[in-house]
Motif scaffolding. Structure first.
Motif, PDB file in Angstrom:
ATOM      1  N   THR A 170      -2.371  -2.660   3.366  1.00 58.07           N
ATOM      2  CA  THR A 170      -1.522  -3.413   2.433  1.00 58.07           C
ATOM      3  C   THR A 170      -0.425  -2.559   1.794  1.00 58.07           C
ATOM      4  O   THR A 170       0.572  -3.085   1.333  1.00 58.07           O
ATOM      5  CB  THR A 170      -2.377  -4.063   1.325  1.00 58.07           C
ATOM      6  N   SER A 314      -2.863   0.458  -6.418  1.00 63.37           N
ATOM      7  CA  SER A 314      -2.987  -0.636  -7.383  1.00 63.37           C
ATOM      8  C   SER A 314      -4.411  -0.745  -7.969  1.00 63.37           C
ATOM      9  O   SER A 314      -5.372  -0.817  -7.201  1.00 63.37           O
ATOM     10  CB  SER A 314      -2.634  -1.939  -6.664  1.00 63.37           C
ATOM     11  N   GLU A 343       5.064   2.140  -3.994  1.00 58.21           N
ATOM     12  CA  GLU A 343       5.160   0.735  -3.587  1.00 58.21           C
ATOM     13  C   GLU A 343       6.361   0.528  -2.661  1.00 58.21           C
ATOM     14  O   GLU A 343       7.455   0.996  -2.966  1.00 58.21           O
ATOM     15  CB  GLU A 343       5.297  -0.164  -4.818  1.00 58.21           C
ATOM     16  N   ILE A 348       2.287  -6.079   1.784  1.00 57.99           N
ATOM     17  CA  ILE A 348       1.371  -7.029   1.143  1.00 57.99           C
ATOM     18  C   ILE A 348       1.112  -6.589  -0.300  1.00 57.99           C
ATOM     19  O   ILE A 348       1.109  -7.403  -1.221  1.00 57.99           O
ATOM     20  CB  ILE A 348       0.056  -7.123   1.943  1.00 57.99           C
ATOM     21  N   ALA A 349       0.937  -5.287  -0.494  1.00 52.46           N
ATOM     22  CA  ALA A 349       0.672  -4.798  -1.856  1.00 52.46           C
ATOM     23  C   ALA A 349       1.849  -5.096  -2.784  1.00 52.46           C
ATOM     24  O   ALA A 349       1.655  -5.469  -3.947  1.00 52.46           O
ATOM     25  CB  ALA A 349       0.378  -3.300  -1.831  1.00 52.46           C
ATOM     26  N   ARG A 351       3.826  -7.541  -2.590  1.00 58.94           N
ATOM     27  CA  ARG A 351       3.896  -8.979  -2.860  1.00 58.94           C
ATOM     28  C   ARG A 351       2.731  -9.455  -3.707  1.00 58.94           C
ATOM     29  O   ARG A 351       2.885 -10.342  -4.529  1.00 58.94           O
ATOM     30  CB  ARG A 351       3.939  -9.755  -1.529  1.00 58.94           C
ATOM     31  N   LYS A 352       1.539  -8.839  -3.510  1.00 60.07           N
ATOM     32  CA  LYS A 352       0.340  -9.423  -4.130  1.00 60.07           C
ATOM     33  C   LYS A 352      -0.259  -8.620  -5.281  1.00 60.07           C
ATOM     34  O   LYS A 352      -0.987  -9.164  -6.094  1.00 60.07           O
ATOM     35  CB  LYS A 352      -0.740  -9.613  -3.059  1.00 60.07           C
ATOM     36  N   TYR A 353      -0.036  -7.305  -5.276  1.00 60.18           N
ATOM     37  CA  TYR A 353      -0.716  -6.481  -6.277  1.00 60.18           C
ATOM     38  C   TYR A 353       0.274  -5.835  -7.227  1.00 60.18           C
ATOM     39  O   TYR A 353       1.439  -5.662  -6.888  1.00 60.18           O
ATOM     40  CB  TYR A 353      -1.538  -5.366  -5.606  1.00 60.18           C
TER      41      TYR A 353
END
Ligand code: SAH
Ligand code: SF4
Ligand code: F3S
Length: 449
Positions: A170, A314, A343, A348-349, A351-353
């Motif tokens: 991610t 994260s 980052e 994915i990280a 976007r999500k975390y």
């Protein structure tokens, strides 16, 4: 026509991983075929290309620094600036818009288009405003297998055997910059190995973002690396970067048992806590990873293990970080690359975390791990004192041309006084280790038999 003009000189700077170094060699081959020549001197170049990396913020910043320098050069004379590689793929139009310095932008799957885009930029620049060129299509098939790279001199030849990554850890931008996983025909790889052997290269390093996930018509990575190691003239075969998920017994047998496959496995851990590993989508648990280490060590105690680690991903708590610290102590790697989590756009990280571990804490965790690792590396290297290692001579040591530098089978740097030595780069020589630092073994060359 452009081809009839005096050859234009290209200067290429390469950042990032070994795959980028290899890609630069592919790009050189593509440009040479179109009549371009090359210069090491940026000041004399008509075209400056930067083959970039996007893996961490730091890599980006370096490239922006260089672009600022090139802006000054561009004010003084005609100059075409191109950005290649992962940052080109990741930022696309944003980079073209960046203070209008960049004329050509080409991602890792589009290098075949690069010569045309450069010619177009040069020709338009001579007449008026430069026509910008952008080629950032990712491909499911491109492996450049018909192109023979213009290799750098030395003892090692890179050979990319697969490209891309389907793992989607991610935190990682690579699946977005390099696209889907695809493998090259093994026959072509073996032929290329024979070719580099005939050119005098002694070592081949097989490359792939997930090199051990190699798969082609019933061939897996174990079979491939063994076939490469069988090529006459090649003394050593290395590979990078593998993922812990693809280590069948046959691969351990190859590494432990084949005299020409180096006893070094880079086994990226990233984190030692199960919740963080899951959040990273690494697909293994702490215990599964430890079981693999155990299996490797049981198969051969001579295999050097190294790793990659990320601090401050994260939501990583102090306790979770300590799990990483403990496993690093427990495994006892020979060396480790230790990074602050950075980052990356599109991941994915991102976007999500939340990237919620303060930079100071990330830095502090990195320092603690680095200190731990330095202690282990020093201890392991000191443990080699008194032993004799087989070293493949690479060239002069960085610090002095009165010393040789080479690497052990396990990939540890070895340095020794040349004295009356008659060895040459590419020779294998026995060196008795007399001293050690965190990164280097020092020794005495044994008289050859
Ligand atoms: N394919 C290789 C990794 C290539 S990137 C593999 O899976 O091992 C090399 C290393 O960079 C990774 O192992 C990881 O430790 C680090 N890295 C990747 N993305 C990062 C990020 N966003 N922040 C910090 N380090 C990162
Ligand atoms: Fe990135 Fe994970 Fe693929 Fe390695 S395996 S390139 S860390 S996504
Ligand atoms: Fe960097 Fe791309 Fe390699 S992001 S590490 S150059 S695959």
């Amino acid at each position: 026509m452009y081809e009839k003009r005096a050859p234009y000189q290209v200067h290429i700077e390469t950042f990032g991983c070994q795959m980028n170094e290899y890609d630069t060699e592919l790009v050189r081959a593509l440009l040479k075929a179109r009549g371009f020549t090359f210069t090491d001197d940026r000041e004399r170049a008509d075209v400056v290309l930067m083959n970039t990396c996007a893996i961490r913020e730091h890599a980006h910043n370096k490239v922006y620094g260089h672009l600022a320098d090139l802006k000054t050069l561009k004010r003084q004379r005609n100059l075409v600036v191109g950005v290649l590689g992962c940052m080109a793929q990741n930022l696309k139009q944003d980079l073209i818009d960046h203070e209008s310095i960049v004329d050509v932008l080409v991602g890792p799957d589009s290098y075949r288009r690069l010569p045309d885009l450069i010619v177009q930029a040069i020709e338009s620049q001579e007449k008026g405003p430069t026509r910008k060129g952008l080629a950032v299509d990712l491909s499911e098939y491109e492996t450049y297998e018909d192109i023979l790279p213009e290799r750098a001199e030395g003892i090692n030849a890179w050979i990319a055997v697969m490209r891309g990554c389907d793992n989607f850890c991610t935190f990682c931008v690579v699946p977005y910059t390099r696209g889907r996983e695809r493998s090259r025909d093994p026959q072509g790889i073996v032929r290329e190995t024979q070719h580099v052997a005939s050119q005098g290269y002694k070592q081949v390093t097989l490359l792939g973002q997930n090199v051990n996930s190699y798969r082609y018509d019933g061939w897996d990575f174990s079979r491939l690396i063994t076939a490469v190691a069988e090529v006459p003239g090649i003394e050593r075969v290395r590979f990078t970067s593998p993922h812990p998920k693809d280590f069948p017994p046959s691969l351990l047998d190859a590494v432990a048992g084949h005299p020409k496959i180096c006893k070094h496995i880079h086994l990226p851990l990233q984190a030692g806590n199960d919740r963080i590993l899951q959040l990273m989508n690494r697909t293994y648990t702490r215990n599964e990873y430890l079981a693999l280490v155990e299996k490797i060590r049981r198969r051969s105690s001579d295999i050097t293990l190294t790793t990659d680690l990320i601090c401050g991903f994260s939501t990583e708590s102090e306790e979770e970080f300590l799990d990483t610290y403990e496993i690093v102590r427990e495994v006892g790697y020979h060396a480790a690359f230790i990074f602050k989590y950075s980052e990356r756009k599109h991941t994915i990280a991102a976007r999500k975390y939340l990237d919620d571990v303060p930079d100071k804490i990330k830095a502090d965790r990195v320092t603690r791990l680095v200190d731990l690792q330095k202690g282990t590396s020093l201890k392991k290297n000191r443990g080699m004192v008194g032993r004799t290692v087989q070293v493949l001579v690479e060239g002069d040591a960085k610090k002095s041309s009165a010393q040789w530098m080479g690497r052990s089978d396990g990939n540890i740097t070895v340095v020794w006084e040349k004295g009356g030595s008659t060895v040459r780069p590419g020779d294998l020589v026995g060196v008795r280790i007399t001293d050690a630092s965190v990164t280097t073994l020092f020794g005495k060359e044994l008289a050859s038999r």
